[in-house]
Scaffold this motif. Sequence first.
Motif, mmCIF file in Angstrom:
data_model
loop_
_atom_site.group_PDB
_atom_site.id
_atom_site.type_symbol
_atom_site.label_atom_id
_atom_site.label_comp_id
_atom_site.label_asym_id
_atom_site.label_seq_id
_atom_site.Cartn_x
_atom_site.Cartn_y
_atom_site.Cartn_z
ATOM 1 N N PRO A 1 0.087 14.398 2.160
ATOM 2 C CA PRO A 1 -1.338 14.096 2.022
ATOM 3 C C PRO A 1 -1.585 12.612 1.807
ATOM 4 C CG PRO A 1 -0.496 15.076 0.008
ATOM 5 C CD PRO A 1 0.600 15.188 1.021
ATOM 6 N N VAL A 2 -2.624 12.108 2.462
ATOM 7 C CA VAL A 2 -2.997 10.705 2.280
ATOM 8 C C VAL A 2 -3.357 10.466 0.816
ATOM 9 C CG1 VAL A 2 -4.718 8.949 2.850
ATOM 10 C CG2 VAL A 2 -3.757 10.399 4.662
ATOM 11 N N ALA A 3 -2.773 9.445 0.236
ATOM 12 C CA ALA A 3 -3.001 9.117 -1.180
ATOM 13 C C ALA A 3 -2.937 7.598 -1.326
ATOM 14 C CB ALA A 3 -1.964 9.801 -2.064
ATOM 15 N N LEU A 4 -3.913 6.925 -0.732
ATOM 16 C CA LEU A 4 -3.876 5.467 -0.645
ATOM 17 C C LEU A 4 -3.976 4.808 -2.016
ATOM 18 C CD1 LEU A 4 -3.901 2.954 1.227
ATOM 19 C CD2 LEU A 4 -6.405 3.108 1.192
ATOM 20 N N GLN A 5 -3.055 3.902 -2.266
ATOM 21 C CA GLN A 5 -3.111 3.020 -3.431
ATOM 22 C C GLN A 5 -2.738 1.623 -2.964
ATOM 23 O OE1 GLN A 5 -0.410 4.873 -6.315
ATOM 24 N NE2 GLN A 5 -2.141 5.217 -7.661
ATOM 25 N N THR A 6 -3.450 0.631 -3.434
ATOM 26 C CA THR A 6 -3.142 -0.744 -3.074
ATOM 27 C C THR A 6 -3.114 -1.612 -4.329
ATOM 28 O OG1 THR A 6 -5.497 -1.226 -2.712
ATOM 29 C CG2 THR A 6 -4.210 -0.537 -0.784
ATOM 30 N N GLY A 7 -2.660 -2.834 -4.150
ATOM 31 C CA GLY A 7 -2.710 -3.825 -5.217
ATOM 32 C C GLY A 7 -2.065 -3.390 -6.514
ATOM 33 N N ALA A 8 -2.786 -3.625 -7.608
ATOM 34 C CA ALA A 8 -2.249 -3.354 -8.944
ATOM 35 C C ALA A 8 -1.961 -1.875 -9.156
ATOM 36 C CB ALA A 8 -3.233 -3.855 -10.003
ATOM 37 N N ALA A 9 -2.754 -0.995 -8.537
ATOM 38 C CA ALA A 9 -2.544 0.442 -8.724
ATOM 39 C C ALA A 9 -1.212 0.885 -8.128
ATOM 40 C CB ALA A 9 -3.687 1.222 -8.083
ATOM 41 N N PHE A 10 -0.877 0.382 -6.951
ATOM 42 C CA PHE A 10 0.406 0.740 -6.336
ATOM 43 C C PHE A 10 1.559 0.143 -7.130
ATOM 44 C CE2 PHE A 10 3.246 0.251 -2.340
ATOM 45 C CZ PHE A 10 3.942 1.410 -2.677
ATOM 46 N N ARG A 11 1.413 -1.087 -7.544
ATOM 47 C CA ARG A 11 2.462 -1.717 -8.364
ATOM 48 C C ARG A 11 2.703 -0.905 -9.641
ATOM 49 N NH1 ARG A 11 4.562 -7.039 -8.965
ATOM 50 N NH2 ARG A 11 3.313 -7.603 -7.140
ATOM 51 N N ALA A 12 1.616 -0.450 -10.280
ATOM 52 C CA ALA A 12 1.750 0.348 -11.504
ATOM 53 C C ALA A 12 2.443 1.675 -11.222
ATOM 54 C CB ALA A 12 0.374 0.583 -12.126
ATOM 55 N N TRP B 1 6.683 9.486 -2.317
ATOM 56 C CA TRP B 1 5.633 8.783 -1.598
ATOM 57 C C TRP B 1 6.245 7.893 -0.524
ATOM 58 C CZ3 TRP B 1 7.057 3.838 -2.385
ATOM 59 C CH2 TRP B 1 7.531 3.459 -3.651
ATOM 60 N N PHE B 2 5.397 7.489 0.412
ATOM 61 C CA PHE B 2 5.777 6.531 1.445
ATOM 62 C C PHE B 2 4.771 5.399 1.419
ATOM 63 C CE2 PHE B 2 7.662 10.475 2.730
ATOM 64 C CZ PHE B 2 8.895 10.118 3.262
ATOM 65 N N GLY B 3 5.268 4.168 1.546
ATOM 66 C CA GLY B 3 4.364 3.033 1.466
ATOM 67 C C GLY B 3 4.909 1.805 2.166
ATOM 68 N N LEU B 4 4.114 0.747 2.129
ATOM 69 C CA LEU B 4 4.433 -0.503 2.815
ATOM 70 C C LEU B 4 4.687 -1.608 1.798
ATOM 71 C CD1 LEU B 4 4.454 -1.693 5.797
ATOM 72 C CD2 LEU B 4 2.205 -2.626 5.219
ATOM 73 N N PHE B 5 5.754 -2.357 2.042
ATOM 74 C CA PHE B 5 6.129 -3.484 1.185
ATOM 75 C C PHE B 5 6.382 -4.712 2.052
ATOM 76 C CE2 PHE B 5 7.130 0.199 -1.290
ATOM 77 C CZ PHE B 5 7.080 -0.167 -2.623
ATOM 78 N N GLY B 6 6.347 -5.853 1.415
ATOM 79 C CA GLY B 6 6.784 -7.092 2.037
ATOM 80 C C GLY B 6 7.762 -7.782 1.100
ATOM 81 N N PRO B 7 8.360 -8.880 1.524
ATOM 82 C CA PRO B 7 9.189 -9.660 0.598
ATOM 83 C C PRO B 7 8.346 -10.142 -0.588
ATOM 84 C CG PRO B 7 9.468 -10.399 2.873
ATOM 85 C CD PRO B 7 8.289 -9.475 2.858
ATOM 86 N N ALA C 1 0.831 -1.207 0.000
ATOM 87 C CA ALA C 1 0.000 0.000 0.000
ATOM 88 C C ALA C 1 0.864 1.255 0.000
ATOM 89 C CB ALA C 1 -0.918 0.019 1.221
ATOM 90 N N LYS C 2 0.512 2.183 -0.867
ATOM 91 C CA LYS C 2 1.088 3.535 -0.797
ATOM 92 C C LYS C 2 0.208 4.331 0.145
ATOM 93 C CE LYS C 2 0.631 6.536 -4.259
ATOM 94 N NZ LYS C 2 -0.019 7.775 -3.755
ATOM 95 N N ALA C 3 0.809 4.875 1.202
ATOM 96 C CA ALA C 3 0.032 5.558 2.231
ATOM 97 C C ALA C 3 -0.151 7.041 1.937
ATOM 98 C CB ALA C 3 0.695 5.379 3.593
#
Length: 339
Positions: free
Chosen positions: A307-318, A267-273, A137-139
């Motif tokens: 500013p909060v700009a949430l993106q998850t899944g395919a949108a964040f990957r893109a 941007w700042f976001g969360l990743f995993g392996p 997720a991009k936070a």
Amino acid sequence: MNGTSAHAGASGNTARSPRLGLCLAGAVLAGLPLAGASQGTGAWPSRPVTIVSPYNPGGTNDVPARILADGYQRMFGQSFIIKNVPGAAGIVGSSQVMAAPADGYTLLSTNNGAMVVQAVVKSPPPYDPVKNFTPVAKAVDAYAFVGVTGDLPVKSVGDLIALARQSPGQLNFSSAGIGSYGHFLGEYFKLLTGTDIVHIPGKGSAGAVLEMKAGRIQLMFDPLVLPQAADGRIKVLAVVARARLPSLPQIPTMKESGGPEIALTGWFGLFGPANLPQEVVARLEAATEKILADPETRKKLQELGLPVALQTGAAFRARVEEDYRLLFDVKTRARMSVE
């Protein structure tokens, strides 16, 4: 490790968190429910989770990292522990997460500097931000601000450019480290303005800003200069954006302030392996959305230029892939070297 989420160094020792991060995290905690007892012992997370922040404590990266960690802890009923693993402008901590088991117990709270800029400027690249990680997720978006030391005789970016041209090699700028996003912005600024400004790498954004407030650094391109400008030892000249921020209408864009238009947004976001289980990703995405929906948290982040700009899944990957293409193109056209 146990206990509440806290900063820890690479050795895992707990340290006191920055006041800014605690204040913002408190806003999250006030509005989130406790995790229910119906989770079941087999559900993730069934033990403490480590969130690696690949920078020194107290920098901009720690703000969203701490908000997410404290929010997850409240929602899931498990400890989410911030572990600061600085080094090589984010590469050391990021590589540690890349090599961790893909079980959801080691995550990465980071930014486009460590994930994308490093993959662009290093040869060979230390990792592929999409293939070697799971973008969760991009936070927030992160707008850099052009900040100068309070006694520098400039009132605008145009003044800064004129001063730099009058005294080639006499002005300096700092960043979170060699190859960081702030370093990239500084080199791009020099290219577009035809100026010679010396880069002095900092030990994280927080360390660089302290050097700036002490008068040893004259210029930075970083979100952290904004909250540090209240006492007058730092002047904010402009925001690195195409348009003024609605929350900070008094701050001009770089172009309005007499400089070039640079519209690169961090941007700042969360990743995993890589190959993080989908059920873990889904739980993290839903929790992140709830945490960032808190009105007070959104307000305070906005005031910091995050500013909060949430993106998850395919949108964040893109978004990660798009940023890689853009920055690689900038580096190629500018023949930039930030090694």
